[in-house]
Design a protein around this motif. Structure first.
Motif, PDB file in Angstrom:
ATOM      1  N   VAL A 802       0.865  -1.184   0.000  1.00  0.00           N
ATOM      2  CA  VAL A 802       0.000   0.000   0.000  1.00  0.00           C
ATOM      3  C   VAL A 802       0.898   1.229   0.000  1.00  0.00           C
ATOM      4  CG1 VAL A 802      -1.938   1.140   1.127  1.00  0.00           C
ATOM      5  CG2 VAL A 802      -1.663  -1.325   1.344  1.00  0.00           C
ATOM      6  N   GLN A 803       0.662   2.146  -0.938  1.00  0.00           N
ATOM      7  CA  GLN A 803       1.547   3.295  -1.097  1.00  0.00           C
ATOM      8  C   GLN A 803       0.758   4.590  -1.261  1.00  0.00           C
ATOM      9  OE1 GLN A 803       3.468   1.928  -4.683  1.00  0.00           O
ATOM     10  NE2 GLN A 803       5.241   1.143  -3.574  1.00  0.00           N
ATOM     11  N   THR A 804       1.319   5.676  -0.747  1.00  0.00           N
ATOM     12  CA  THR A 804       0.869   7.005  -1.129  1.00  0.00           C
ATOM     13  C   THR A 804       1.917   7.597  -2.049  1.00  0.00           C
ATOM     14  OG1 THR A 804       1.880   7.914   0.871  1.00  0.00           O
ATOM     15  CG2 THR A 804      -0.479   7.456   0.943  1.00  0.00           C
ATOM     16  N   ILE A 805       1.453   8.290  -3.072  1.00  0.00           N
ATOM     17  CA  ILE A 805       2.350   8.845  -4.089  1.00  0.00           C
ATOM     18  C   ILE A 805       1.995  10.317  -4.276  1.00  0.00           C
ATOM     19  CG2 ILE A 805       3.103   8.685  -6.489  1.00  0.00           C
ATOM     20  CD1 ILE A 805       2.223   5.698  -6.326  1.00  0.00           C
ATOM     21  N   ALA A 806       2.989  11.191  -4.270  1.00  0.00           N
ATOM     22  CA  ALA A 806       2.767  12.616  -4.478  1.00  0.00           C
ATOM     23  C   ALA A 806       2.345  12.872  -5.919  1.00  0.00           C
ATOM     24  CB  ALA A 806       4.031  13.405  -4.139  1.00  0.00           C
ATOM     25  N   GLY A 807       1.433  13.832  -6.109  1.00  0.00           N
ATOM     26  CA  GLY A 807       0.966  14.127  -7.450  1.00  0.00           C
ATOM     27  C   GLY A 807      -0.076  13.136  -7.905  1.00  0.00           C
ATOM     28  N   ALA A 808      -0.346  13.102  -9.205  1.00  0.00           N
ATOM     29  CA  ALA A 808      -1.399  12.241  -9.745  1.00  0.00           C
ATOM     30  C   ALA A 808      -0.850  11.179 -10.688  1.00  0.00           C
ATOM     31  CB  ALA A 808      -2.442  13.086 -10.466  1.00  0.00           C
ATOM     32  N   LYS A 831     -10.063  -8.616   7.965  1.00  0.00           N
ATOM     33  CA  LYS A 831      -9.752  -7.193   7.724  1.00  0.00           C
ATOM     34  C   LYS A 831      -8.242  -7.001   7.787  1.00  0.00           C
ATOM     35  CE  LYS A 831     -12.357  -4.066   7.733  1.00  0.00           C
ATOM     36  NZ  LYS A 831     -12.819  -3.125   8.742  1.00  0.00           N
ATOM     37  N   VAL A 832      -7.717  -6.157   6.885  1.00  0.00           N
ATOM     38  CA  VAL A 832      -6.318  -5.761   6.932  1.00  0.00           C
ATOM     39  C   VAL A 832      -6.290  -4.243   6.802  1.00  0.00           C
ATOM     40  CG1 VAL A 832      -5.923  -5.983   4.449  1.00  0.00           C
ATOM     41  CG2 VAL A 832      -4.005  -6.209   6.015  1.00  0.00           C
ATOM     42  N   ALA A 833      -5.361  -3.592   7.495  1.00  0.00           N
ATOM     43  CA  ALA A 833      -5.372  -2.129   7.524  1.00  0.00           C
ATOM     44  C   ALA A 833      -3.978  -1.592   7.804  1.00  0.00           C
ATOM     45  CB  ALA A 833      -6.349  -1.622   8.585  1.00  0.00           C
ATOM     46  N   THR A 834      -3.779  -0.332   7.462  1.00  0.00           N
ATOM     47  CA  THR A 834      -2.520   0.339   7.770  1.00  0.00           C
ATOM     48  C   THR A 834      -2.738   1.848   7.752  1.00  0.00           C
ATOM     49  OG1 THR A 834      -0.174   0.460   7.220  1.00  0.00           O
ATOM     50  CG2 THR A 834      -1.705   0.527   5.385  1.00  0.00           C
ATOM     51  N   ARG A 835      -1.809   2.550   8.374  1.00  0.00           N
ATOM     52  CA  ARG A 835      -1.806   4.018   8.337  1.00  0.00           C
ATOM     53  C   ARG A 835      -0.605   4.475   7.528  1.00  0.00           C
ATOM     54  NH1 ARG A 835       0.445   7.994  11.934  1.00  0.00           N
ATOM     55  NH2 ARG A 835       0.985   6.356  13.422  1.00  0.00           N
ATOM     56  N   LEU A 836      -0.831   5.431   6.636  1.00  0.00           N
ATOM     57  CA  LEU A 836       0.229   5.942   5.776  1.00  0.00           C
ATOM     58  C   LEU A 836       0.352   7.455   5.933  1.00  0.00           C
ATOM     59  CD1 LEU A 836      -0.401   4.036   2.429  1.00  0.00           C
ATOM     60  CD2 LEU A 836       1.429   3.631   4.053  1.00  0.00           C
ATOM     61  N   VAL A 845      -1.890   9.955  -4.943  1.00  0.00           N
ATOM     62  CA  VAL A 845      -2.468   8.701  -5.414  1.00  0.00           C
ATOM     63  C   VAL A 845      -2.304   7.678  -4.300  1.00  0.00           C
ATOM     64  CG1 VAL A 845      -2.282   6.824  -7.100  1.00  0.00           C
ATOM     65  CG2 VAL A 845      -1.927   9.191  -7.817  1.00  0.00           C
ATOM     66  N   ILE A 846      -3.352   6.891  -4.078  1.00  0.00           N
ATOM     67  CA  ILE A 846      -3.218   5.712  -3.220  1.00  0.00           C
ATOM     68  C   ILE A 846      -3.147   4.509  -4.148  1.00  0.00           C
ATOM     69  CG2 ILE A 846      -5.723   5.436  -2.910  1.00  0.00           C
ATOM     70  CD1 ILE A 846      -3.104   4.726  -0.219  1.00  0.00           C
TER      71      ILE A 846
END
Length: 885
Positions: A802-808, A831-836, A845-846
């Motif tokens: 699971v990633q957060t990416i700057a921009g689009a 259930k699976v979860a995380t905090r980013l 973008v996620i």
């Protein structure tokens, strides 16, 4: 081991490129209904229909048929795509769960239909086909593990299946029926070994306690219990078998007794004859004869009659010292349900609900039998088991638990459970808790033989609940009741008076009346060993600080130093040394990110050294701690006090920066811009050193867009991101994300009937563009998943990144990234979860990247939600809270 790696090297190219198979037959082309059966389940085979090496003789499937079958589960038949009946074998029947079946493949049919629920129908009597591997779990009811005869006697008593599943090899490390309890259960595996060439094979069952292996119907390995599992086996314990090339039936019966330390059971093999060497390792999936798995993708009623079952999963577990709650989610599944909103639920703990997809809070771990009753169909009862599933606690679950408990029938609970609920509300810090605090507080106050200390504590908590709801005058009337209850006990009287004074000040804004009560507390109880008296003087000083009269505030803080009793006398003797040391510790804690630890230390310092509250370093640390905890109003008040302390002008730059950031985080962009402008003008070197230009530009952009939208009377285009939630349903209004290789189809989902299907291989991608994010903030990402045919927690082979990416642009390097292992679920939803962490931009973008090299996998209920600092702080405070007295 070498054998496992060899198999993977051969299989991965095939797995990665395997097509999904033929498209399912449209529902309109379904064959004529088999008379006498109440429901049927369309079954979609999974796998490659073009690769001859993967074509099998049989189909295996699990039917969610609880409540529709006879007690023995035998009233099942299977129909081909052309309408022909196919003999079916029932491999395992769980009356309160799933039924496992097997039948002969019918050409390249892309759909089959399994029928259930015919009281007069013939029993399924299809012959077992030499493919597939099943596992069954039961609660052990036997008395001894000393011999096979004793285990047989115990298995005859252990009649009810509590969990069952298909597997592709025998590697067990959990009892799926109750994963948090490894004791007193029996596991039975049945399948077919596929021996590639005639040779002498050495086998071993590595297991805790008792384990017995049968090959070709002969018991070839005996391990009576008790026995400790070990990864190393003496040479003498391996058994030698001459196995001819071909198929051999195999069974393993494993029992963990009352002394079990692990739930482990695994089948190992090796060859060390002159012909060939096979390194000791698990007997891998290529040594078992495989069947083709078919997934049940729906339930239908005869002639369109109502038909449904339900899915469930543990949404979250809230656990703090003395308190554990499980939030469970249930969903009715059935295309022909008459009115899903009228579905009735009995959760097995004495509580009930209505609706298609309710959530429920269980106050205890363990087994429950949940019954769903839908209009015009039989009641469906399933066994569910509550435990602390291994997923991080969601920062949204506290508020959700309060909402669920508010609508629960808690009045019927016993007093101990109601007290536990009240204590949970006390430490939850949720703003939606107060109406329930009031109701439960009043209820508990009516209980007979209530301890006096508990009574006054309930009354003071109830006072605050009333005041928060805008009923401060009523709260003060309750103060009089609390004083009457307290009688002449000074500590209880002071607690009631202090709460009343705080309500006068903070809620009713009656500053003089509040000051009079603080003064009354001090004058009447100053000589007693009661810390709350010291606290009253501190609050009195805070009142003057808020009013801007720092001289009067300092006087009250000095007065506080003389109050509270013996425990505070030592602090005055070494004040300078202690204050300096504790401030340095607090500063280091805050730098390390320990916000709660910093706040607790500052609270202690406040009691030990009240005058510290008018010194710059303390006030700055207090403001920063509140800001990082999302307590923006308190932080702003502290920064403003710091700006008034002229002797501490060296902190002005940090105070102004803190104010600008508080308003920014609280989405008050215009106010934030004003403070950033002041900071840039007054302290340009600090502004540059902190590299605030990018943040300033973001704030200015958001403030400008909001102002323009307000002027035009239009909806603001820059409205902050509130979250993305999808059940992958076609009728959803939110724009869908971007999927690569993930197939969406109807199934037994847990957030609507449609799910995402992850095939075998890697780089199954899902991404979603996000706008107007909180730069540098946090996202919470969670989804449900379920798998079949996995053998163990294979870790490196089943995961999602699971990633957060700057921009689009999802191809850019990630701003933050977490790899989450997807462990065995034995066909249940998990259930699976995380905090980013979000990048320092307002767009991003996620991205979810799946790897699935074994079994089948489905996903549902994806949520991408912004998390506030206040939510994180409340969760941290709840988890770390001391046990409620």
């Amino acid at each position: 081991g070498a054998a496992l790696w060899l198999w993977l090297l051969v299989a991965l190219p095939l797995l990665a490129g395997a097509p999904a198979g033929p498209a399912p037959t449209p529902a309109g082309d379904a064959p004529a209904w088999v008379a006498g059966y109440r429901v049927r389940f369309p079954l979609r085979p999974v796998g490659d229909f073009t690769n001859e090496k993967l074509i099998t003789e049989s189909i295996i499937a699990r039917l969610p048929a609880a409540g529709w079958l006879r007690a023995d589960g035998s009233d099942i038949c299977v129909q081909s795509q052309a309408g022909e009946l196919i003999p079916v074998c029932v491999l395992s029947h769980n009356p309160k769960g799933d039924t496992l079946i097997q039948f002969k493949r019918h050409g390249n049919d892309s759909l089959y239909w399994a029928y259930a629920g015919n009281p007069k129908g013939p029993a399924a009597n299809g012959p077992p086909i030499q493919e597939g591997l099943t596992s069954e779990f039961r609660d052990w009811a036997g008395d001894s593990l000393a011999s096979w005869a004793d285990v047989v006697a115990g298995l005859k008593k252990s009649t009810t299946v509590t969990a069952n599943a298909f597997a592709d090899m025998i590697v067990q490390n959990v009892n799926p029926a109750r994963p948090d309890n490894i004791k007193n259960f029996a596991a039975s595996y049945r399948g077919w070994l596929k021996i590639p060439e005639t040779d002498t094979y050495k086998l071993h069952v590595g297991a805790e306690d008792a384990a017995f292996l049968f090959v070709d119907g002969n018991r070839v390995f005996d391990q009576p219990g008790p026995h400790r599992y070990s990864v190393r086996f003496p040479t003498s314990e391996w058994i030698e078998l001459e196995l001819t090339a071909g198929i051999h039936p195999i069974e393993i019966h494993h029992v963990c007794g009352s002394d079990a330390l692990v739930p482990t059971c695994a089948l190992y093999s090796k060859i060390d004859t002159g012909k060939k060497k096979l390194t000791p390792n698990f007997v891998t999936g290529d040594f078992f004869a495989r069947a083709t798995l078919a997934e049940a993708i729906g339930i239908e009623g005869a002639n369109g009659a109502p038909a449904a079952t339900f899915t469930w999963g543990i949404d979250d577990t809230l656990s703090a010292p003395g308190i554990t709650f499980h939030i469970a989610h249930f969903e009715a599944q059935g295309r022909t349900m008459k009115d899903p909103a009228l579905t009735q639920w009995d959760f097995g703990d004495g509580t009930k609900a209505q609706g298609r997809a309710p959530s429920h809070v269980y106050l205890k771990s363990g087994e429950y039998f949940v019954t769903m009753t839908a209009p015009e169909q039989p009641a469906i009862t399933q066994r569910v088991y509550m435990w602390a599933a291994p997923s991080p606690t969601s920062p949204f679950s506290l508020a959700k638990a309060v909402d669920l408990l508010t609508t629960s029938d808690w009045v019927k609970w016993d007093t101990q459970r109601v007290n536990s609920l009240f204590d949970f509300l006390t430490v939850s810090e949720q703003p939606n808790r107060w109406p329930l605090v009031e109701k439960i507080g009043r209820h508990l106050l009516t209980q007979p033989d209530l301890d006096l200390k508990r009574r006054v504590a309930l009354q003071t908590e109830l006072m605050e609940a009333l005041a928060v709801q805008g009923r401060g005058t009523e709260a003060l009337q309750l103060m009089d009741e609390a004083l009457t209850a307290a009688g002449k006990l000074p500590s209880l009287r002071v607690a009631a008076l202090l709460q009343g004074a705080d309500i006068q000040w903070n809620y009713l804004k009656n500053y003089k009346e509040a000051a009079d009560i603080y003064e009354k507390i001090i004058s009447e109880y100053r000589g007693l060993d009661i810390p709350a008296v010291r606290e009253a003087a501190i609050h009195w000083g805070d009142l003057f600080t808020a009013a801007g009269d720092l001289t009067q505030a300092e006087e009250r803080y000095r007065l506080a130093r003389t109050l509270g009793g013996e425990r505070f006398k030592a602090t005055g003797q070494t004040e300078a040394i202690q204050r300096g040391a504790q401030l340095r510790i607090a500063e280091q804690k805050l730098k390390s990110g320990d916000v709660r630890g910093t706040r607790l230390l500052l609270q202690k310092m406040e009691m030990d050294f009240p005058e510290q509250k008018l010194e710059g370093m303390y006030r700055l640390l207090k403001a920063e701690t509140d800001r990082f905890a999302g307590r923006y109003e308190e932080a702003i008040a502290n920064y403003e006090v710091l700006l008034k302390l002229r002797q501490w002008a060296g902190f002005r730059d940090r105070a102004i920066h803190g104010l600008a950031d508080c308003y920014f985080r609280n989405e008050a962009f215009a106010e934030s811009l004003e403070w950033f402008d002041k900071l840039r003008e007054s302290f340009p070197e600090y502004f540059e050193a902190q590299k605030l230009t990018a943040v300033y530009d973001l704030v200015k952009d958001r403030a400008t867009k909001l102002a323009e939208a307000k002027k035009a009377g239009a909806a603001p285009a820059s409205e902050s991101f509130r979250g993305y939630v999808t059940g992958f349903e076609p009728e959803e209004k939110q724009p869908a994300g971007n999927a690569s290789k993930i197939v969406f189809e109807r199934s037994f989902g847990i957030d609507g009937p449609q799910v995402g299907v992850i095939g075998l291989g890697s780089l199954y991608l899902f991404s979603k563009d996000l706008q107007n994010l909180q730069p540098g903030g946090n996202l919470w990402v969670e989804f449900w998943y379920r798998e079949q045919m996995q053998s163990r927690d294979v870790g490196a082979w089943e995961y999602v990144v699971v990633q957060t990416i700057a921009g689009a642009d999802a191809s850019k390097p990630p701003a933050d990234s977490v790899q989450l292992s997807l462990t065995r679920t034995y066909g249940e939803w998990r259930k699976v979860a995380t905090r980013l962490k979000l990048p320092m931009t307002s767009e991003g973008v996620i991205k979810l990247s799946f790897v699935n090299q074994f079994g089948t996998m489905k996903i549902d209920g994806l949520k991408v939600l912004p998390v506030t600092d206040r939510q994180l702080d409340s969760l941290r405070s709840f988890i770390e809270a001391p046990e409620v007295e």
